[in-house]
Motif scaffolding. Structure first.
Motif, mmCIF file in Angstrom:
data_model
loop_
_atom_site.group_PDB
_atom_site.id
_atom_site.type_symbol
_atom_site.label_atom_id
_atom_site.label_comp_id
_atom_site.label_asym_id
_atom_site.label_seq_id
_atom_site.Cartn_x
_atom_site.Cartn_y
_atom_site.Cartn_z
ATOM 1 N N GLY A 1 0.760 -6.904 -76.223
ATOM 2 C CA GLY A 1 1.528 -5.771 -76.735
ATOM 3 C C GLY A 1 1.581 -5.757 -78.248
ATOM 4 N N ARG A 2 1.758 -6.923 -78.846
ATOM 5 C CA ARG A 2 1.806 -7.010 -80.317
ATOM 6 C C ARG A 2 0.455 -6.685 -80.931
ATOM 7 N N ALA A 3 -0.634 -7.136 -80.284
ATOM 8 C CA ALA A 3 -1.973 -6.829 -80.785
ATOM 9 C C ALA A 3 -2.246 -5.325 -80.698
ATOM 10 N N MET A 4 -1.842 -4.705 -79.582
ATOM 11 C CA MET A 4 -2.057 -3.265 -79.434
ATOM 12 C C MET A 4 -1.194 -2.468 -80.413
ATOM 13 N N HIS A 5 0.006 -2.963 -80.674
ATOM 14 C CA HIS A 5 0.866 -2.307 -81.659
ATOM 15 C C HIS A 5 0.222 -2.374 -83.045
ATOM 16 N N HIS A 6 -0.323 -3.521 -83.393
ATOM 17 C CA HIS A 6 -1.013 -3.691 -84.673
ATOM 18 C C HIS A 6 -2.196 -2.723 -84.766
ATOM 19 N N LEU A 7 -2.965 -2.606 -83.682
ATOM 20 C CA LEU A 7 -4.087 -1.674 -83.652
ATOM 21 C C LEU A 7 -3.598 -0.230 -83.791
ATOM 22 N N GLY B 1 -2.152 -10.265 -82.302
ATOM 23 C CA GLY B 1 -0.771 -10.511 -81.914
ATOM 24 C C GLY B 1 -0.635 -11.927 -81.397
ATOM 25 N N ALA B 2 0.588 -12.432 -81.402
ATOM 26 C CA ALA B 2 0.834 -13.793 -80.915
ATOM 27 C C ALA B 2 2.211 -13.867 -80.274
ATOM 28 N N ALA B 3 2.337 -14.823 -79.383
ATOM 29 C CA ALA B 3 3.624 -15.119 -78.749
ATOM 30 C C ALA B 3 3.761 -16.632 -78.691
ATOM 31 N N HIS B 4 4.949 -17.120 -79.000
ATOM 32 C CA HIS B 4 5.192 -18.560 -79.030
ATOM 33 C C HIS B 4 6.301 -18.894 -78.047
ATOM 34 N N ARG B 5 6.020 -19.805 -77.124
ATOM 35 C CA ARG B 5 7.005 -20.228 -76.138
ATOM 36 C C ARG B 5 7.865 -21.336 -76.715
ATOM 37 N N TYR C 1 -8.767 -9.726 -75.765
ATOM 38 C CA TYR C 1 -9.025 -11.146 -75.571
ATOM 39 C C TYR C 1 -7.699 -11.900 -75.691
ATOM 40 N N LEU C 2 -7.435 -12.801 -74.758
ATOM 41 C CA LEU C 2 -6.217 -13.613 -74.770
ATOM 42 C C LEU C 2 -6.594 -15.087 -74.793
ATOM 43 N N PHE C 3 -5.907 -15.840 -75.647
ATOM 44 C CA PHE C 3 -6.142 -17.269 -75.795
ATOM 45 C C PHE C 3 -4.798 -17.980 -75.710
ATOM 46 N N GLU C 4 -4.691 -19.007 -74.893
ATOM 47 C CA GLU C 4 -3.425 -19.730 -74.769
ATOM 48 C C GLU C 4 -3.678 -21.206 -75.034
ATOM 49 N N ASP C 5 -2.798 -21.781 -75.864
ATOM 50 C CA ASP C 5 -2.938 -23.197 -76.178
ATOM 51 C C ASP C 5 -1.569 -23.771 -76.501
ATOM 52 N N GLU C 6 -1.098 -24.678 -75.670
ATOM 53 C CA GLU C 6 0.141 -25.425 -75.896
ATOM 54 C C GLU C 6 1.326 -24.543 -76.276
ATOM 55 N N GLY C 7 1.595 -23.544 -75.451
ATOM 56 C CA GLY C 7 2.775 -22.725 -75.671
ATOM 57 C C GLY C 7 2.598 -21.562 -76.626
ATOM 58 N N THR C 8 1.410 -21.377 -77.165
ATOM 59 C CA THR C 8 1.142 -20.246 -78.043
ATOM 60 C C THR C 8 0.037 -19.394 -77.423
ATOM 61 N N THR C 9 0.311 -18.122 -77.298
ATOM 62 C CA THR C 9 -0.698 -17.178 -76.811
ATOM 63 C C THR C 9 -1.085 -16.274 -77.961
ATOM 64 N N LYS C 10 -2.380 -16.132 -78.172
ATOM 65 C CA LYS C 10 -2.896 -15.240 -79.202
ATOM 66 C C LYS C 10 -3.710 -14.153 -78.518
ATOM 67 N N ALA C 11 -3.611 -12.944 -79.061
ATOM 68 C CA ALA C 11 -4.360 -11.819 -78.516
ATOM 69 C C ALA C 11 -5.142 -11.147 -79.638
ATOM 70 N N GLN C 12 -6.300 -10.661 -79.275
ATOM 71 C CA GLN C 12 -7.119 -9.876 -80.186
ATOM 72 C C GLN C 12 -7.592 -8.667 -79.391
ATOM 73 N N ILE D 1 3.989 -13.980 -69.326
ATOM 74 C CA ILE D 1 4.902 -13.434 -70.331
ATOM 75 C C ILE D 1 4.284 -13.532 -71.722
ATOM 76 N N GLY D 2 3.686 -14.665 -72.020
ATOM 77 C CA GLY D 2 3.007 -14.814 -73.302
ATOM 78 C C GLY D 2 1.864 -13.828 -73.444
ATOM 79 N N ASP D 3 1.114 -13.617 -72.335
ATOM 80 C CA ASP D 3 0.018 -12.645 -72.359
ATOM 81 C C ASP D 3 0.540 -11.252 -72.687
ATOM 82 N N GLU D 4 1.621 -10.860 -72.019
ATOM 83 C CA GLU D 4 2.184 -9.522 -72.227
ATOM 84 C C GLU D 4 2.668 -9.328 -73.659
ATOM 85 N N LEU D 5 3.392 -10.314 -74.163
ATOM 86 C CA LEU D 5 3.911 -10.199 -75.530
ATOM 87 C C LEU D 5 2.790 -10.171 -76.562
ATOM 88 N N ALA D 6 1.856 -11.101 -76.457
ATOM 89 C CA ALA D 6 0.768 -11.170 -77.425
ATOM 90 C C ALA D 6 -0.102 -9.912 -77.354
#
Length: 94
Positions: free
Chosen positions: A58-64, A37-41, A12-23, A51-56
């Motif tokens: 990837g970080r979520a999958m790394h955490h998993l 995972g999260a990515a901040h622009r 799941y990807l959520f984007e809001d005002e320059g921040t992308t969060k992934a679960q 780019i935010g989707d990819e980073l967030a």
């Protein structure tokens, strides 16, 4: 002895005002694990949501992945085997 299983993974990807969060949620039929995972622009950067989707993601999958490796290590130790630091390195290395 063949061994086949199916694990379900949802991302799941959520984007809001320059921040992308992934679960990312892994369900193996017995246990459910969740990675985050999260990515901040930088506000000065061009807005490229992919780019935010990819980073967030990837970080979520790394955490998993870290959780899966930890669970496997606990299971190995629960079988009476020694921990990874106290035996020769063999098998599935990355």
């Amino acid at each position: 002895m063949p061994h086949t299983v199916e694990w379900k993974v949802r991302l799941y990807l959520f984007e809001d005002e320059g921040t992308t969060k992934a679960q990312v949620v892994l369900d193996d039929g017995t246990t459910v694990l969740t990675g985050h995972g999260a990515a901040h622009r930088n506000p000065a950067d061009v807005d490229v949501p992919e780019i935010g989707d990819e980073l967030a993601a990837g970080r979520a999958m790394h955490h998993l992945a870290q959780q899966l490796v930890s669970a496997a290590e606990r299971d190995i130790e629960g079988m009476g085997a020694t921990g990874p630091g106290s035996r020769p390195v063999v098998g599935w290395l990355m």
